[in-house]
Design a protein around this motif. Sequence first.
Motif, PDB file in Angstrom:
ATOM      1  N   GLN A  19      45.960  37.744  38.852  1.00  0.00           N
ATOM      2  CA  GLN A  19      45.253  38.760  39.636  1.00  0.00           C
ATOM      3  C   GLN A  19      46.190  39.903  40.006  1.00  0.00           C
ATOM      4  N   SER A  72      45.762  43.807  38.812  1.00  0.00           N
ATOM      5  CA  SER A  72      45.688  44.869  39.811  1.00  0.00           C
ATOM      6  C   SER A  72      46.792  45.894  39.605  1.00  0.00           C
ATOM      7  N   ILE A 128      49.459  41.166  46.374  1.00  0.00           N
ATOM      8  CA  ILE A 128      48.105  41.557  45.965  1.00  0.00           C
ATOM      9  C   ILE A 128      47.489  42.494  46.999  1.00  0.00           C
ATOM     10  N   GLN A 188      46.136  46.253  46.271  1.00  0.00           N
ATOM     11  CA  GLN A 188      44.716  46.538  46.485  1.00  0.00           C
ATOM     12  C   GLN A 188      44.527  47.661  47.494  1.00  0.00           C
ATOM     13  N   GLU A 189      45.471  47.801  48.400  1.00  0.00           N
ATOM     14  CA  GLU A 189      45.369  48.860  49.416  1.00  0.00           C
ATOM     15  C   GLU A 189      45.400  50.253  48.788  1.00  0.00           C
ATOM     16  N   GLY A 198      43.960  48.914  43.705  1.00  0.00           N
ATOM     17  CA  GLY A 198      43.987  47.921  42.631  1.00  0.00           C
ATOM     18  C   GLY A 198      42.690  47.164  42.570  1.00  0.00           C
ATOM     19  N   VAL A 199      42.314  46.684  41.399  1.00  0.00           N
ATOM     20  CA  VAL A 199      41.064  45.931  41.258  1.00  0.00           C
ATOM     21  C   VAL A 199      41.178  44.622  41.997  1.00  0.00           C
ATOM     22  N   PRO A 200      40.067  44.036  42.454  1.00  0.00           N
ATOM     23  CA  PRO A 200      40.105  42.756  43.163  1.00  0.00           C
ATOM     24  C   PRO A 200      40.681  41.648  42.276  1.00  0.00           C
TER      25      PRO A 200
END
Length: 223
Positions: free
Chosen positions: A117, A121, A213, A217-218, A221-223
């Motif tokens: 993941q 991301s 992660i 994501q902040e 980035g993709v989940p």
Amino acid sequence: SFWGIGVPSLFMAMGEQPAGSSENVAAVALGAGGSRKGAGLGWWWHTPDDTLDKMDPDLLVRDTRIYVHSLWRLLTDRVLPLDYAAAAARLEAELAEVGDQLGERLDIAGLTARAAQLRQSAEAVRARPVDDDAAAERLNRALVAVSRALVPMDYTTGDRFDHDPALGQAPYPVLDPLRRLAGSAPGSDEAGFLAVAARRACNRVGFALDQAIAAVQEVGGVP
């Protein structure tokens, strides 16, 4: 010295002595041993005999050019040249290998999935163009946060308040309890104690991956 707080490093030693027939004292001191390149710093390294006559001026200029180029990139690139998609892919592969060694003794598929993941991301963020300085600054803060989370996993067994002995170690030494569990006799007392250490190691890696992660994501980035 700074891996424990998540600061990456560049270049242990650029110019080294060629491998020869004699024992490499510097390599032995760093846990490598043998007549080889890698810690090929010469018998005089860190001794009173480490004097100017041991230097090759041309190699010194070459090495300095490499250092200056690297520093220039770090100081002037709009986005820091840190590829944490590649770092996550390497960790993902290491976790998959350790998972195969463990078999049914400890399921770490969740850690491998989280590393995947993070890789996905980070790849998504890297592929997105950075059009302004504010976006670049947000991305750079995220990259530093990922570094603080992952670098201790890459290189240390301890915590941010101490550092490991300067001895040879496996990649991702945080995974050593899992490797030892995989090599222990099932049902033994040793295996029981190692199972506890392995679970703690998994928790440490999982926490670091969650931090990395979240940082990626902040900034989108993709989940």
